[in-house]
Design a protein around this motif. Structure first.
Motif, mmCIF file in Angstrom:
data_model
loop_
_atom_site.group_PDB
_atom_site.id
_atom_site.type_symbol
_atom_site.label_atom_id
_atom_site.label_comp_id
_atom_site.label_asym_id
_atom_site.label_seq_id
_atom_site.Cartn_x
_atom_site.Cartn_y
_atom_site.Cartn_z
ATOM 1 N N UNK A 265 49.014 12.798 38.799
ATOM 2 C CA UNK A 265 50.218 13.619 38.714
ATOM 3 C C UNK A 265 51.046 13.352 37.466
ATOM 4 N N UNK A 266 52.232 13.911 37.468
ATOM 5 C CA UNK A 266 53.083 13.860 36.286
ATOM 6 C C UNK A 266 53.577 12.489 35.911
ATOM 7 N N UNK A 267 53.607 11.554 36.862
ATOM 8 C CA UNK A 267 54.104 10.208 36.572
ATOM 9 C C UNK A 267 52.973 9.198 36.388
ATOM 10 N N UNK A 268 51.770 9.704 36.165
ATOM 11 C CA UNK A 268 50.616 8.802 36.139
ATOM 12 C C UNK A 268 50.735 7.708 35.084
ATOM 13 N N UNK A 269 51.358 8.021 33.936
ATOM 14 C CA UNK A 269 51.446 6.991 32.910
ATOM 15 C C UNK A 269 52.298 5.813 33.389
ATOM 16 N N UNK A 270 53.351 6.121 34.151
ATOM 17 C CA UNK A 270 54.170 5.045 34.712
ATOM 18 C C UNK A 270 53.344 4.189 35.673
ATOM 19 N N UNK A 271 52.541 4.855 36.503
ATOM 20 C CA UNK A 271 51.766 4.117 37.500
ATOM 21 C C UNK A 271 50.682 3.265 36.845
#
Length: 368
Positions: free
Chosen positions: A341-347
């Motif tokens: 999803x859109x926050x994958x880089x954070x995860x």
């Protein structure tokens, strides 16, 4: 702080029962938010000379060269006349003529290529006293605006020579507009800027997308930024062994009791506690900890919880606090839907950082 009773079969060290993150409810005054706008402890000693470019990565070597020149160009009298402002920016400073040429640099690259190392090195190399330089994440900057108000934040930072913003939040449109407006005021005051960023939802994390999105979001300021592309692999896993497998509850509990300054918490309870503590206070939540021990780690149930955990992971990583855990491995914290999803880089960043801290935490486990 509350302590936990000794687990069966464990001889706790006298007066050294584990702490509990769930028992902490820190309150952070505004002046601490300002004073803490410096590189985090993990980056206290980093310099351009300690940044080791990856093999066959000329962009990393070039980034060091350009940033060293950028820092050197920030020497001399401050752009607003050299007069130092008082605490929280009180006192007047003459408005400068805006310097010619780029007054900002944007470090563009994936997670783990050393962007924060380079950003902190720039802060250290800039020839100004620490009170005239500021370093913080995008979230910390928005927290400062929330604590001080927009105008007071402008007054506080406009006497600075340099503002470094790590992980500019391109996926938060409202806060992006707020911070972009703030940066415009600071540029007018002669403050130099440096930033890294994450990516917008739906993007693939490729550097060319991140750079274009960043420049678009800061709109009128884009001409003042020079983009530095930094290629490479995640340095935290360069030549290192895989993360250690999770330990048993007994091993984690025993290590927590045997380690002075360690905390011990049940993971689901900790996630619930994080929902009651504002993320701006997660740094204070970890004050004085020498290790974080967690039992019963399991995949996070929803995106709001996951994003709070990301902030905690960042604060633990900044402060180099080892993590020891039982239950699920850290690469199973986030669902496939989250990782796509859109926050994958954070995860992925959180997984990378928690994995590095888990390696550090492995030394807490005794083999006897």
């Amino acid at each position: 702080m509350s302590s936990m009773p000794s687990a069966p079969g464990i001889d706790a060290i006298a007066d050294a029962a584990p702490l509990s993150l769930c028992a902490r409810e820190p309150h952070v005054p505004a002046d601490r938010l300002v004073a803490e706008m410096v590189p985090p402890p993990r980056f206290d000693s980093v310099r351009f000379s300690t940044y080791i470019p990856g093999p066959n990565q000329p962009s990393q070597t070039e980034a060091v060269r350009v940033l060293e020149g950028f820092a050197a160009g920030l020497g001399g009298a401050h752009a607003v006349g050299g007069g130092r402002r008082g605490f929280l920016g009180l006192g007047k400073a003459r408005a400068p003529k805006t310097p010619a040429g780029p007054r900002g640099v944007y470090l563009d690259g994936g997670y783990g290529v050393g962007k924060t190392h380079l950003l902190a090195s720039l802060w250290h190399a800039t020839p100004a006293e620490p009170a005239l330089k500021a370093f913080g994440t995008f979230v910390e900057l928005t927290n400062l605006v929330g604590a001080l108000g927009f105008q007071k934040t402008v007054q506080t930072l406009s006497g600075h020579r340099l503002l470094c913003i790590d992980e500019f939040e391109l996926d938060d449109p409202g806060d992006t507009v707020l911070v972009s407006t703030l940066l415009g005021k600071l540029v007018e005051a002669g403050v130099a800027l440096a930033a890294t960023s994450n990516t917008l939802p739906g993007k693939l994390g490729e550097g060319r997308f991140a750079a274009a999105d960043f420049l678009r979001e800061i709109q009128g300021l884009s001409a003042r930024f020079r983009t530095l592309r930094i290629d490479g692999e995640d340095y935290r896993h360069r030549g290192l062994p895989e993360a250690p497998a999770p330990y048993s509850d007994e091993q984690v509990t025993k290590a927590a009791h045997a380690t002075e300054g360690a905390s011990l918490d049940d993971f689901p309870q900790l996630l619930g506690h994080l929902a009651r503590v504002h993320p701006s206070r997660y740094g204070a939540l970890t004050d004085g900890l020498r290790a974080v021990c967690l039992t019963g780690v399991e995949p996070v149930p929803d995106q709001s919880t996951a994003l709070r955990l990301v902030v905690l992971a960042d604060r633990l990583y900044d402060r180099e606090v080892p993590v020891l855990a039982s239950g699920a491995s850290f690469d199973r914290l986030f669902s496939e839907e989250m990782l796509n999803g859109g926050y994958r880089k954070k995860y992925f960043r959180a997984i990378s950082r928690l994995t590095a801290l888990a390696r550090d935490g492995a030394r807490l486990v005794t083999t006897d």
